[in-house]
Design a protein around this motif. Structure first.
Motif, short mmCIF file in Angstrom:
data_model
loop_
_atom_site.label_atom_id
_atom_site.label_comp_id
_atom_site.label_asym_id
_atom_site.label_seq_id
_atom_site.Cartn_x
_atom_site.Cartn_y
_atom_site.Cartn_z
N GLY A 89 31.84 34.85 37.21
CA GLY A 89 32.13 35.23 38.58
C GLY A 89 32.26 34.03 39.50
N GLY A 90 31.40 33.04 39.32
CA GLY A 90 31.48 31.82 40.13
C GLY A 90 32.75 31.04 39.86
N ILE A 92 35.68 32.27 38.88
CA ILE A 92 36.82 32.96 39.50
C ILE A 92 36.78 32.79 41.02
CG2 ILE A 92 37.86 35.21 39.89
CD1 ILE A 92 36.96 36.00 37.10
N ARG A 93 35.59 32.90 41.61
CA ARG A 93 35.49 32.70 43.06
C ARG A 93 35.87 31.28 43.46
NH1 ARG A 93 30.84 35.92 42.35
NH2 ARG A 93 29.54 34.05 42.22
N THR A 94 35.42 30.29 42.69
CA THR A 94 35.78 28.90 42.98
C THR A 94 37.28 28.69 42.87
OG1 THR A 94 33.64 28.13 42.17
CG2 THR A 94 35.40 26.50 42.32
N LEU A 96 39.75 30.97 43.15
CA LEU A 96 40.46 31.64 44.25
C LEU A 96 40.19 30.96 45.58
CD1 LEU A 96 39.96 35.39 43.27
CD2 LEU A 96 41.97 33.94 42.90
N GLY A 97 38.95 30.47 45.77
CA GLY A 97 38.64 29.79 47.03
C GLY A 97 39.44 28.54 47.22
N THR A 263 36.76 25.40 37.73
CA THR A 263 37.77 26.41 37.98
C THR A 263 38.30 26.93 36.64
OG1 THR A 263 39.51 24.74 38.09
CG2 THR A 263 38.42 25.33 40.16
#
Length: 312
Positions: A89-90, A92-94, A96-97, A263
């Motif tokens: 999850g981290g 994917i969030r990184t 996309l961020g 990433t």
């Protein structure tokens, strides 16, 4: 592609050619058209077998097969290993961020530079345009190393600031991390937005802009109500291209990304080279491929509208 599927069109074309040759009433143009169709079929078959097959089709098929291959045959275990970790999850969030931040800022900056170059030309604007066109040919890691030489802890700007402010420690220490990656990607990908935006601005009817100004519209109203609706295909194409290139960027992440900045490209590289788990790396690559193809199809659709509007 099976043998029968290849044989049937060839047999049909051959029979049509023989029938045409025996029939004196068939127009010569029809004969030439059918010969061109037969030649085009053989050219497409040659490209599929000898060009696209070894370098595109086979690697993609192999990637798909690896992503669904487990220890005992077909399985989605590689996806579970790649996305089932606690950091998935981290990651994917990184990803996309950084994607939204870098590509968003680069798109806004690119459109702003294009508007400045087109509507507010200044001495040297043409030279700057040529430089931006040349800049897109530079490798991305060159931009990262340039920023290190300038703004790294031992960079020239950082050392000059430390001497000027009489500091024992260089004041700039942001480059190796998220914001350093964002800065490098903005610098590198903004020129990719400038060129298609300039092409859209060049197609604008300046009489409409002058008419809007004569009616009392200020600069913001002209930009939002006249320029943007007319130039949006080129702006959208450049923006989507920027997002696509930023998503697949790896060189800048490899140079400036710290160990904590992981990433999707970095995770795929780590799975293949550190963990030696090619199946899990293939699963991550399939996800990135799906995201890239989706953005590319959107880019093609927008760019096709832009081309149709240009050809009118």
């Amino acid at each position: 592609m099976s043998y029968s599927s290849v044989r049937e069109p060839n047999a049909a074309l051959a029979e049509a050619a023989v029938a045409d040759a025996l029939n004196p009433h068939v127009p010569r143009q029809t004969l030439m058209r059918r010969r061109r169709e037969r030649a085009a079929w053989w050219q497409m078959l040659f490209l599929l077998v000898f060009a696209l097959g070894p370098i595109i089709i086979y690697p993609l098929c192999r990637l798909m097969i690896l992503s669904v291959t487990g220890e005992h045959g077909a399985s989605f275990a590689p996806y579970a290993r790649f996305f089932g970790t606690g950091d998935a999850g981290g990651i994917i969030r990184t990803t996309l961020g950084i994607l939204v931040t870098s590509a968003g800022i680069a798109s806004i900056l690119g459109v702003s530079i294009a508007a400045l170059l087109h509507f507010k030309p200044f001495p040297g604007a043409r030279l700057l345009t040529r430089f931006l066109e040349l800049f897109v040919a530079f490798p991305s890691f060159l931009v990262a190393f340039t920023l290190i030489f300038l703004y790294g802890t031992q960079g020239s700007v950082s050392i000059a600031l430390a001497q000027w402010l009489h500091l024992d420690v260089p004041p700039l220490d942001f480059l190796f991390g998220r914001w350093g990656v964002v800065l490098a990607e903005v610098v590198f990908f903004a020129p990719f937005v400038v060129r298609p935006t300039l092409a859209s601005f060049a197609l604008l009817d300046m009489r409409l802009i002058e008419a809007a100004r004569s009616l009392g519209a200020n600069g913001a109203m002209v930009a939002l109500r006249v320029v943007l609706p007319l130039a949006w295909p080129g702006i959208a194409a450049g923006t989507i291209l920027c997002f696509l290139l930023t998503l697949n960027e790896f060189g800048i992440l490899l140079v400036l990304g710290s160990a904590r900045l992981v990433t999707l490209p970095v995770a795929i590289f780590s799975s293949a080279t550190v963990d030696l788990d090619l199946n899990a790396a293939a699963a991550g690559a399939v996800l990135m491929l799906a995201m890239s193809v989706s953005l590319y199809m959107l880019y093609r659709q927008v760019n096709q509208r832009h081309v149709q509007r240009t050809s009118r």
